[in-house]
Scaffold this motif. Structure first.
Motif, PDB file in Angstrom:
ATOM      1  N   PRO A 286       5.899  13.302 -12.651  1.00  0.00           N
ATOM      2  CA  PRO A 286       4.712  12.899 -13.448  1.00  0.00           C
ATOM      3  C   PRO A 286       4.912  11.543 -14.151  1.00  0.00           C
ATOM      4  O   PRO A 286       6.026  11.112 -14.377  1.00  0.00           O
ATOM      5  N   PHE A 287       3.749  10.910 -14.516  1.00  0.00           N
ATOM      6  CA  PHE A 287       3.758   9.611 -15.195  1.00  0.00           C
ATOM      7  C   PHE A 287       3.075   9.733 -16.558  1.00  0.00           C
ATOM      8  O   PHE A 287       2.319  10.681 -16.807  1.00  0.00           O
ATOM      9  N   GLN A 288       3.356   8.759 -17.412  1.00  0.00           N
ATOM     10  CA  GLN A 288       2.785   8.772 -18.763  1.00  0.00           C
ATOM     11  C   GLN A 288       1.319   8.321 -18.768  1.00  0.00           C
ATOM     12  O   GLN A 288       0.610   8.531 -19.749  1.00  0.00           O
ATOM     13  N   THR A 289       0.888   7.698 -17.697  1.00  0.00           N
ATOM     14  CA  THR A 289      -0.515   7.273 -17.577  1.00  0.00           C
ATOM     15  C   THR A 289      -1.014   7.617 -16.182  1.00  0.00           C
ATOM     16  O   THR A 289      -0.230   7.850 -15.258  1.00  0.00           O
ATOM     17  N   GLU A 290      -2.311   7.649 -16.034  1.00  0.00           N
ATOM     18  CA  GLU A 290      -2.913   7.886 -14.722  1.00  0.00           C
ATOM     19  C   GLU A 290      -2.666   6.670 -13.834  1.00  0.00           C
ATOM     20  O   GLU A 290      -2.774   5.529 -14.280  1.00  0.00           O
ATOM     21  N   ILE A 291      -2.343   6.900 -12.570  1.00  0.00           N
ATOM     22  CA  ILE A 291      -2.051   5.789 -11.658  1.00  0.00           C
ATOM     23  C   ILE A 291      -2.874   5.917 -10.381  1.00  0.00           C
ATOM     24  O   ILE A 291      -3.345   7.007 -10.037  1.00  0.00           O
ATOM     25  N   THR A 292      -3.049   4.783  -9.675  1.00  0.00           N
ATOM     26  CA  THR A 292      -3.644   4.775  -8.340  1.00  0.00           C
ATOM     27  C   THR A 292      -2.524   4.975  -7.331  1.00  0.00           C
ATOM     28  O   THR A 292      -1.490   4.287  -7.361  1.00  0.00           O
ATOM     29  N   LEU A 293      -2.699   5.930  -6.444  1.00  0.00           N
ATOM     30  CA  LEU A 293      -1.675   6.228  -5.434  1.00  0.00           C
ATOM     31  C   LEU A 293      -1.716   5.174  -4.335  1.00  0.00           C
ATOM     32  O   LEU A 293      -2.792   4.864  -3.793  1.00  0.00           O
ATOM     33  N   VAL A 294      -0.565   4.607  -4.013  1.00  0.00           N
ATOM     34  CA  VAL A 294      -0.448   3.628  -2.932  1.00  0.00           C
ATOM     35  C   VAL A 294       0.253   4.318  -1.767  1.00  0.00           C
ATOM     36  O   VAL A 294       1.458   4.631  -1.833  1.00  0.00           O
ATOM     37  N   TYR A 295      -0.489   4.585  -0.702  1.00  0.00           N
ATOM     38  CA  TYR A 295       0.047   5.270   0.477  1.00  0.00           C
ATOM     39  C   TYR A 295       0.783   4.247   1.327  1.00  0.00           C
ATOM     40  O   TYR A 295       0.214   3.261   1.793  1.00  0.00           O
ATOM     41  N   GLU A 296       2.079   4.522   1.545  1.00  0.00           N
ATOM     42  CA  GLU A 296       2.956   3.529   2.161  1.00  0.00           C
ATOM     43  C   GLU A 296       3.005   3.625   3.681  1.00  0.00           C
ATOM     44  O   GLU A 296       3.327   2.648   4.358  1.00  0.00           O
ATOM     45  N   LYS A 297       2.743   4.798   4.227  1.00  0.00           N
ATOM     46  CA  LYS A 297       2.934   5.020   5.673  1.00  0.00           C
ATOM     47  C   LYS A 297       1.592   4.903   6.390  1.00  0.00           C
ATOM     48  O   LYS A 297       0.667   5.681   6.129  1.00  0.00           O
ATOM     49  N   ILE A 298       1.473   3.929   7.276  1.00  0.00           N
ATOM     50  CA  ILE A 298       0.232   3.665   7.997  1.00  0.00           C
ATOM     51  C   ILE A 298       0.294   4.352   9.361  1.00  0.00           C
ATOM     52  O   ILE A 298       1.125   4.009  10.214  1.00  0.00           O
ATOM     53  N   PHE A 299      -0.573   5.323   9.562  1.00  0.00           N
ATOM     54  CA  PHE A 299      -0.692   5.970  10.872  1.00  0.00           C
ATOM     55  C   PHE A 299      -1.763   5.271  11.713  1.00  0.00           C
ATOM     56  O   PHE A 299      -1.558   4.997  12.881  1.00  0.00           O
ATOM     57  N   THR A 300      -2.884   4.993  11.053  1.00  0.00           N
ATOM     58  CA  THR A 300      -4.003   4.316  11.724  1.00  0.00           C
ATOM     59  C   THR A 300      -4.719   3.453  10.690  1.00  0.00           C
ATOM     60  O   THR A 300      -4.907   3.887   9.546  1.00  0.00           O
ATOM     61  N   ASN A 301      -5.118   2.248  11.112  1.00  0.00           N
ATOM     62  CA  ASN A 301      -5.913   1.383  10.205  1.00  0.00           C
ATOM     63  C   ASN A 301      -6.823   0.486  11.043  1.00  0.00           C
ATOM     64  O   ASN A 301      -6.766  -0.732  11.016  1.00  0.00           O
ATOM     65  N   ILE A 302      -7.696   1.127  11.792  1.00  0.00           N
ATOM     66  CA  ILE A 302      -8.636   0.401  12.658  1.00  0.00           C
ATOM     67  C   ILE A 302      -9.721  -0.222  11.780  1.00  0.00           C
ATOM     68  O   ILE A 302     -10.395   0.474  11.012  1.00  0.00           O
ATOM     69  N   GLY A 303      -9.893  -1.521  11.894  1.00  0.00           N
ATOM     70  CA  GLY A 303     -10.844  -2.243  11.053  1.00  0.00           C
ATOM     71  C   GLY A 303     -10.204  -2.825   9.814  1.00  0.00           C
ATOM     72  O   GLY A 303     -10.864  -3.540   9.053  1.00  0.00           O
ATOM     73  N   ASN A 304      -8.920  -2.491   9.576  1.00  0.00           N
ATOM     74  CA  ASN A 304      -8.161  -3.031   8.437  1.00  0.00           C
ATOM     75  C   ASN A 304      -8.862  -2.804   7.105  1.00  0.00           C
ATOM     76  O   ASN A 304      -8.836  -3.658   6.215  1.00  0.00           O
ATOM     77  N   GLY A 305      -9.471  -1.634   6.957  1.00  0.00           N
ATOM     78  CA  GLY A 305     -10.141  -1.341   5.701  1.00  0.00           C
ATOM     79  C   GLY A 305      -9.186  -0.922   4.596  1.00  0.00           C
ATOM     80  O   GLY A 305      -9.469  -1.134   3.410  1.00  0.00           O
ATOM     81  N   TYR A 306      -8.058  -0.346   4.963  1.00  0.00           N
ATOM     82  CA  TYR A 306      -7.110   0.134   3.951  1.00  0.00           C
ATOM     83  C   TYR A 306      -6.134  -0.991   3.607  1.00  0.00           C
ATOM     84  O   TYR A 306      -5.581  -1.666   4.481  1.00  0.00           O
ATOM     85  N   ASP A 307      -5.886  -1.172   2.275  1.00  0.00           N
ATOM     86  CA  ASP A 307      -4.988  -2.207   1.781  1.00  0.00           C
ATOM     87  C   ASP A 307      -3.690  -1.543   1.318  1.00  0.00           C
ATOM     88  O   ASP A 307      -3.689  -0.750   0.355  1.00  0.00           O
ATOM     89  N   THR A 308      -2.595  -1.872   1.988  1.00  0.00           N
ATOM     90  CA  THR A 308      -1.306  -1.246   1.667  1.00  0.00           C
ATOM     91  C   THR A 308      -0.759  -1.723   0.335  1.00  0.00           C
ATOM     92  O   THR A 308       0.167  -1.096  -0.205  1.00  0.00           O
ATOM     93  N   ASN A 309      -1.267  -2.815  -0.214  1.00  0.00           N
ATOM     94  CA  ASN A 309      -0.788  -3.310  -1.508  1.00  0.00           C
ATOM     95  C   ASN A 309      -1.429  -2.577  -2.679  1.00  0.00           C
ATOM     96  O   ASN A 309      -0.769  -2.262  -3.674  1.00  0.00           O
ATOM     97  N   SER A 310      -2.731  -2.334  -2.567  1.00  0.00           N
ATOM     98  CA  SER A 310      -3.455  -1.710  -3.683  1.00  0.00           C
ATOM     99  C   SER A 310      -3.639  -0.215  -3.513  1.00  0.00           C
ATOM    100  O   SER A 310      -3.915   0.501  -4.484  1.00  0.00           O
ATOM    101  N   GLY A 311      -3.517   0.291  -2.252  1.00  0.00           N
ATOM    102  CA  GLY A 311      -3.780   1.699  -1.995  1.00  0.00           C
ATOM    103  C   GLY A 311      -5.264   2.019  -1.894  1.00  0.00           C
ATOM    104  O   GLY A 311      -5.646   3.193  -1.862  1.00  0.00           O
ATOM    105  N   MET A 312      -6.121   0.978  -1.824  1.00  0.00           N
ATOM    106  CA  MET A 312      -7.574   1.182  -1.824  1.00  0.00           C
ATOM    107  C   MET A 312      -8.153   0.897  -0.434  1.00  0.00           C
ATOM    108  O   MET A 312      -7.688   0.010   0.284  1.00  0.00           O
ATOM    109  N   PHE A 313      -9.197   1.666  -0.106  1.00  0.00           N
ATOM    110  CA  PHE A 313      -9.964   1.415   1.108  1.00  0.00           C
ATOM    111  C   PHE A 313     -11.210   0.639   0.728  1.00  0.00           C
ATOM    112  O   PHE A 313     -11.976   1.053  -0.151  1.00  0.00           O
TER     113      PHE A 313
END
Length: 287
Positions: free
Chosen positions: A161-188
Motif C-alpha cells: 500500500p501507498f500513503q496516497t492514491e496513485i495511477t497504476l503504470v502497467y509495464e508489460k505490453i502484450f498488445t498496443n495496436i494504434g499506440n493508444g496506451y502510454d507506458t510512461n503515464s499508464g493512461m490510454f
C-alpha cells in the motif's frame, strides 16, 4: 567814377539846373552800380538755377528711364501673373478632377471592402464546412482503424500500500495496436472518437488488506471495485465497462490509499481496451 567838367558860361538859373542834374546823374550812376551788382548776383543765381535745372532734367530723364523700366517690369510681372493665374486655374481644375477621382476611388474601395468582408464571411463559412467535412472524412477514414491494447502490471510482486492514491503504470505490453496506451503515464488516450470496451483484473495476497482499483475517465471515477482479503492467499476481482470517448479522452486505473495488489510473471493483473466502433461527430453523443 568819371567826372566831366564843362567850362561854359551859364546863367545863374542854368547853373543850378546843371547842379541838380549832376546830382541826379550821380544818384543814377550809384543805382546803376547797385543794379549791376544785383544783376551779377542774379546772373550767378540764374547760372546756379540753370545748373540745378540741368541736374533736375538729368534726374527727370533718369527717373523717366527708371519709370519706363519699371513699367516694362510691371508689364512683364502682369504677364507672369496672368500666366500664373492661368496655371493656378489649370491646377484647380486638375485638383478638382483629382478630388473627383479620389472620391470615386474611395467609393470603389468602400465597395471592395464590403465585398472583401462578404468574401471573408463566405470564406469563414466555407472553412467551417471544410473543417466539418475534413473531420467527417477523418472519422470515415478512422472507421477502419483498429485500436486495441492489453497490458500487464508488473513482475515485481507486491504493489502498495501507498500513503496516497496513485495511477497504476502497467509495464508489460502484450498488445498496443494504434499506440493508444502510454507506458510512461499508464493512461490510454483515445486515438479516435468512438465506443470502447475496457476490462481489468485485480489480485491481492496480503491478509486483512483491501485490494482493487478505480477506473477513471478524464479525472472522473467511473468504476469502484474493492475486495477484502480476510484470510490471505490469492483473491481475484474483475471489472468491465463500455465507454463512449471523444478523441484524446484519457482512461486509466488508480490504486486507492492503503490498498495493495500483487502481480508476477503469471500476469494476474491485466488492463485491456478495444475500440468497438467509431462515432460521427455530427451525430453527437450516444445516450
Amino acid at each position: 567814377m568819371l567826372h566831366i567838367v564843362y567850362y561854359v558860361y551859364m546863367f545863374p538859373g542854368q547853373a543850378a539846373l546843371m547842379l541838380s542834374l549832376g546830382s541826379q546823374l550821380t544818384a543814377l550812376q550809384s543805382q546803376m552800380a547797385e543794379l549791376k551788382k544785383e544783376n551779377a548776383a542774379q546772373a550767378a543765381e540764374l547760372s546756379d538755377l540753370k545748373n540745378r535745372v540741368t541736374t533736375s532734367e538729368s534726374q527727370v530723364a533718369e527717373l523717366k528711364n527708371r519709370v519706363t523700366t519699371s513699367e516694362s517690369q510691371v508689364a512683364e510681372l502682369k504677364n507672369r501673373v496672368t500666366t500664373s493665374e492661368s496655371q493656378v486655374a489649370e491646377l484647380k481644375n486638375r485638383v478638382t478632377t483629382s478630388e473627383s477621382q479620389v472620391a470615386e476611388l474611395k467609393n470603389r474601395v468602400t465597395t471592395s471592402e464590403s465585398q472583401v468582408a462578404e468574401l471573408k464571411k463566405e470564406n469563414a463559412a466555407l472553412e467551417a464546412r471544410l473543417s466539418v467535412a475534413e473531420s467527417q472524412v477523418e472519422e470515415l477514414r478512422l472507421d477502419r482503424r483498429q485500436v486495441a491494447f492489453s497490458v500487464g502490471l508488473t513482475d515485481s510482486g507486491y504493489v502498495g500500500p501507498f500513503q496516497t492514491e496513485i495511477t497504476l503504470v502497467y509495464e508489460k505490453i502484450f498488445t498496443n495496436i494504434g499506440n493508444g496506451y502510454d507506458t510512461n503515464s499508464g493512461m490510454f488516450s483515445a486515438p479516435v472518437r468512438g465506443v470502447y470496451y475496457f476490462t481489468f483484473t485485480s489480485m491481492g495476497r496480503e491478509p486483512g488488506q483491501k485490494m482493487g482499483v478505480y477506473l477513471v475517465k478524464n479525472g472522473e471515477q467511473m468504476i469502484y471495485n474493492v475486495q477484502d482479503n480476510f484470510h490471505g492467499g490469492y483473491e481475484y476481482m474483475t471489472g468491465a465497462v463500455a465507454l463512449e470517448l471523444e478523441k484524446d479522452d484519457l482512461v486509466y486505473l488508480r490504486l486507492p490509499k492503503g490498498w495493495g495488489l500483487y502481480d508476477d510473471n503469471y500476469n494476474h493483473i491485466v488492463f485491456t481496451g478495444i475500440l468497438l466502433f467509431t462515432t460521427n461527430p455530427a451525430m453527437g453523443r450516444l445516450h
